[in-house]
Design a protein around this motif. Structure first.
Motif, PDB file in Angstrom:
ATOM      1  N   SER A 181       9.788  -3.678   0.182  1.00 11.40           N
ATOM      2  CA  SER A 181       7.945  -2.862   0.271  1.00 11.40           C
ATOM      3  C   SER A 181       7.598  -2.648  -0.293  1.00 11.40           C
ATOM      4  O   SER A 181       5.869  -2.227  -1.298  1.00 11.40           O
ATOM      5  CB  SER A 181       8.898  -1.529   1.181  1.00 11.40           C
ATOM      6  OG  SER A 181       9.028  -1.288   1.935  1.00 11.40           O
TER       7      SER A 181
ATOM      8  N   PHE B 209       8.991  -9.540   6.984  1.00  9.76           N
ATOM      9  CA  PHE B 209       7.913  -9.653   6.307  1.00  9.76           C
ATOM     10  C   PHE B 209       7.020 -10.795   6.694  1.00  9.76           C
ATOM     11  O   PHE B 209       5.770 -10.741   5.882  1.00  9.76           O
ATOM     12  CB  PHE B 209       7.998  -9.519   4.604  1.00  9.76           C
ATOM     13  CG  PHE B 209       8.781  -7.825   4.372  1.00  9.76           C
ATOM     14  CD1 PHE B 209       9.534  -6.866   5.196  1.00  9.76           C
ATOM     15  CD2 PHE B 209       7.552  -7.203   3.576  1.00  9.76           C
ATOM     16  CE1 PHE B 209       9.513  -6.048   4.758  1.00  9.76           C
ATOM     17  CE2 PHE B 209       7.957  -6.071   3.208  1.00  9.76           C
ATOM     18  CZ  PHE B 209       8.981  -5.431   4.146  1.00  9.76           C
TER      19      PHE B 209
ATOM     20  N   GLN C 179       1.739  -2.147   6.499  1.00  9.41           N
ATOM     21  CA  GLN C 179       2.810  -2.462   7.505  1.00  9.41           C
ATOM     22  C   GLN C 179       3.533  -2.667   7.105  1.00  9.41           C
ATOM     23  O   GLN C 179       4.079  -3.199   8.316  1.00  9.41           O
ATOM     24  CB  GLN C 179       1.529  -4.158   7.310  1.00  9.41           C
ATOM     25  CG  GLN C 179       0.633  -3.986   7.698  1.00  9.41           C
ATOM     26  CD  GLN C 179      -0.862  -3.992   6.602  1.00  9.41           C
ATOM     27  OE1 GLN C 179      -0.371  -3.596   5.458  1.00  9.41           O
ATOM     28  NE2 GLN C 179      -1.976  -4.753   6.484  1.00  9.41           N
ATOM     29  N   ALA C 180       4.524  -2.833   6.650  1.00 13.90           N
ATOM     30  CA  ALA C 180       5.560  -2.702   6.073  1.00 13.90           C
ATOM     31  C   ALA C 180       6.478  -2.026   6.404  1.00 13.90           C
ATOM     32  O   ALA C 180       7.262  -2.122   7.119  1.00 13.90           O
ATOM     33  CB  ALA C 180       5.517  -3.557   4.360  1.00 13.90           C
ATOM     34  N   HIS C 181       5.966  -0.627   5.937  1.00 12.61           N
ATOM     35  CA  HIS C 181       6.116   0.470   6.371  1.00 12.61           C
ATOM     36  C   HIS C 181       6.341   0.279   7.909  1.00 12.61           C
ATOM     37  O   HIS C 181       7.757   0.608   8.486  1.00 12.61           O
ATOM     38  CB  HIS C 181       5.513   1.709   5.718  1.00 12.61           C
ATOM     39  CG  HIS C 181       6.421   3.230   5.947  1.00 12.61           C
ATOM     40  ND1 HIS C 181       5.922   3.290   7.115  1.00 12.61           N
ATOM     41  CD2 HIS C 181       7.195   3.195   5.455  1.00 12.61           C
ATOM     42  CE1 HIS C 181       6.404   5.283   7.179  1.00 12.61           C
ATOM     43  NE2 HIS C 181       7.184   4.697   5.968  1.00 12.61           N
TER      44      HIS C 181
ATOM     45  N   LYS D 221      -0.038  -4.861   1.455  1.00 12.33           N
ATOM     46  CA  LYS D 221       1.006  -5.044   2.850  1.00 12.33           C
ATOM     47  C   LYS D 221       2.111  -3.381   3.144  1.00 12.33           C
ATOM     48  O   LYS D 221       2.380  -3.587   4.066  1.00 12.33           O
ATOM     49  CB  LYS D 221       0.920  -5.835   3.564  1.00 12.33           C
ATOM     50  CG  LYS D 221       0.107  -6.944   3.190  1.00 12.33           C
ATOM     51  CD  LYS D 221      -0.131  -8.990   4.061  1.00 12.33           C
ATOM     52  CE  LYS D 221      -1.245  -9.560   4.347  1.00 12.33           C
ATOM     53  NZ  LYS D 221      -1.066  -9.481   6.009  1.00 12.33           N
ATOM     54  N   TYR D 222       1.654  -2.269   2.393  1.00 10.53           N
ATOM     55  CA  TYR D 222       2.334  -1.553   1.912  1.00 10.53           C
ATOM     56  C   TYR D 222       2.983  -0.849   3.301  1.00 10.53           C
ATOM     57  O   TYR D 222       3.255  -1.151   3.965  1.00 10.53           O
ATOM     58  CB  TYR D 222       2.402  -1.010   1.169  1.00 10.53           C
ATOM     59  CG  TYR D 222       3.230  -0.017   1.237  1.00 10.53           C
ATOM     60  CD1 TYR D 222       4.679   0.004   0.602  1.00 10.53           C
ATOM     61  CD2 TYR D 222       3.109   1.631   1.324  1.00 10.53           C
ATOM     62  CE1 TYR D 222       5.575   1.094   0.631  1.00 10.53           C
ATOM     63  CE2 TYR D 222       4.423   2.674   1.914  1.00 10.53           C
ATOM     64  CZ  TYR D 222       5.410   2.312   1.103  1.00 10.53           C
ATOM     65  OH  TYR D 222       6.404   3.479   1.476  1.00 10.53           O
TER      66      TYR D 222
ATOM     67  N   ARG E  42       6.115  -2.078  10.404  1.00 11.39           N
ATOM     68  CA  ARG E  42       7.295  -2.536  10.773  1.00 11.39           C
ATOM     69  C   ARG E  42       9.456  -2.922  10.456  1.00 11.39           C
ATOM     70  O   ARG E  42       9.227  -2.747  11.027  1.00 11.39           O
ATOM     71  CB  ARG E  42       6.967  -3.661   9.978  1.00 11.39           C
ATOM     72  CG  ARG E  42       7.939  -5.774  11.224  1.00 11.39           C
ATOM     73  CD  ARG E  42       7.392  -5.300  11.943  1.00 11.39           C
ATOM     74  NE  ARG E  42       8.408  -6.387  13.285  1.00 11.39           N
ATOM     75  CZ  ARG E  42       9.364  -6.099  13.600  1.00 11.39           C
ATOM     76  NH1 ARG E  42       9.398  -4.588  13.779  1.00 11.39           N
ATOM     77  NH2 ARG E  42       9.732  -6.485  14.462  1.00 11.39           N
TER      78      ARG E  42
ATOM     79  N   ALA F 243       5.962  -6.000  -0.594  1.00  8.15           N
ATOM     80  CA  ALA F 243       4.664  -5.523   0.334  1.00  8.15           C
ATOM     81  C   ALA F 243       3.273  -4.891  -0.406  1.00  8.15           C
ATOM     82  O   ALA F 243       1.921  -5.022  -0.539  1.00  8.15           O
ATOM     83  CB  ALA F 243       4.968  -5.205   1.202  1.00  8.15           C
TER      84      ALA F 243
END
Length: 181
Positions: free
Chosen positions: A78, A115, A89-91, A86-87, A93, A81
């Motif tokens: 994370s 990722f 979106q990573a969180h 892209k934090y 997902r 990301a």
């Protein structure tokens, strides 16, 4: 409690947020541990029903949960990301993978797949995880949690003074934030 309630609060209050990844159970083995083994006296179905009830007003769904994952690699990924912009979106997902798809987010190959789905370079992520480049950030987050006496998640610190722990209702946040308006 997730991004939905934060976005709703932002419409009513002038707030800024900073999400900090906190490893709640660093003692969890790398392969994870079955919930029924960790909490033999807990009614897992009742716990899940409480999660579902709390998440419903915010559009958060919880499927069955069998495994407590070791989150160390997921938190490091994370942070990778975050540095790539892209934090969020990573969180999102990771949350969906763990709570809705029952994936082991402590598994490096699962993380690489997730990722990659959000457009991050798998080789770069693999190297980052192998070298544990973001482990110092997790250690800093652990120190911050100790400072604020955080022992559960989610946890919210308001103006370095007020601490809210656990999934709370929108009204609890309104009352806590209105003091500072």
């Amino acid at each position: 409690m997730g991004k939905g309630i934060v976005e709703k609060l932002k419409q009513e209050f002038d707030i800024a947020e900073e999400w900090v990844g906190y490893e709640l159970h660093p003692e969890t083995p790398p392969e994870g541990k079955l919930i029924k083994d960790l909490f033999p006296d807990v009614d897992i179905d009742k716990m899940l029903e409480n999660f579902r009830r709390a998440g419903k007003p915010y559009g958060i769904n919880f499927s069955g949960m069998n495994l407590v994952a070791n989150s160390c690699l997921a938190l490091q990924a994370s942070e990778f990301a975050r540095d790539k912009g892209k934090y969020e979106q990573a969180h999102a997902r990771l949350f969906k993978a763990y709570f809705q798809e029952e994936m082991n987010i402590g598994d490096k190959q699962v993380l690489i797949k997730l990722f990659k789905e959000i457009g991050l370079n798998e080789d770069e992520l693999m190297e980052t995880l192998d070298k544990q480049l973001f482990l110092p950030r997790l250690q800093k987050a652990r120190e911050l949690a100790r400072q604020y006496e955080i022992t559960a998640v989610p946890a919210f610190i308001i103006n370095d003074k007020k601490r809210l722990v656990g999934a709370q209702s929108y009204q609890v946040f309104q009352r806590a934030l209105s003091v500072y308006q």
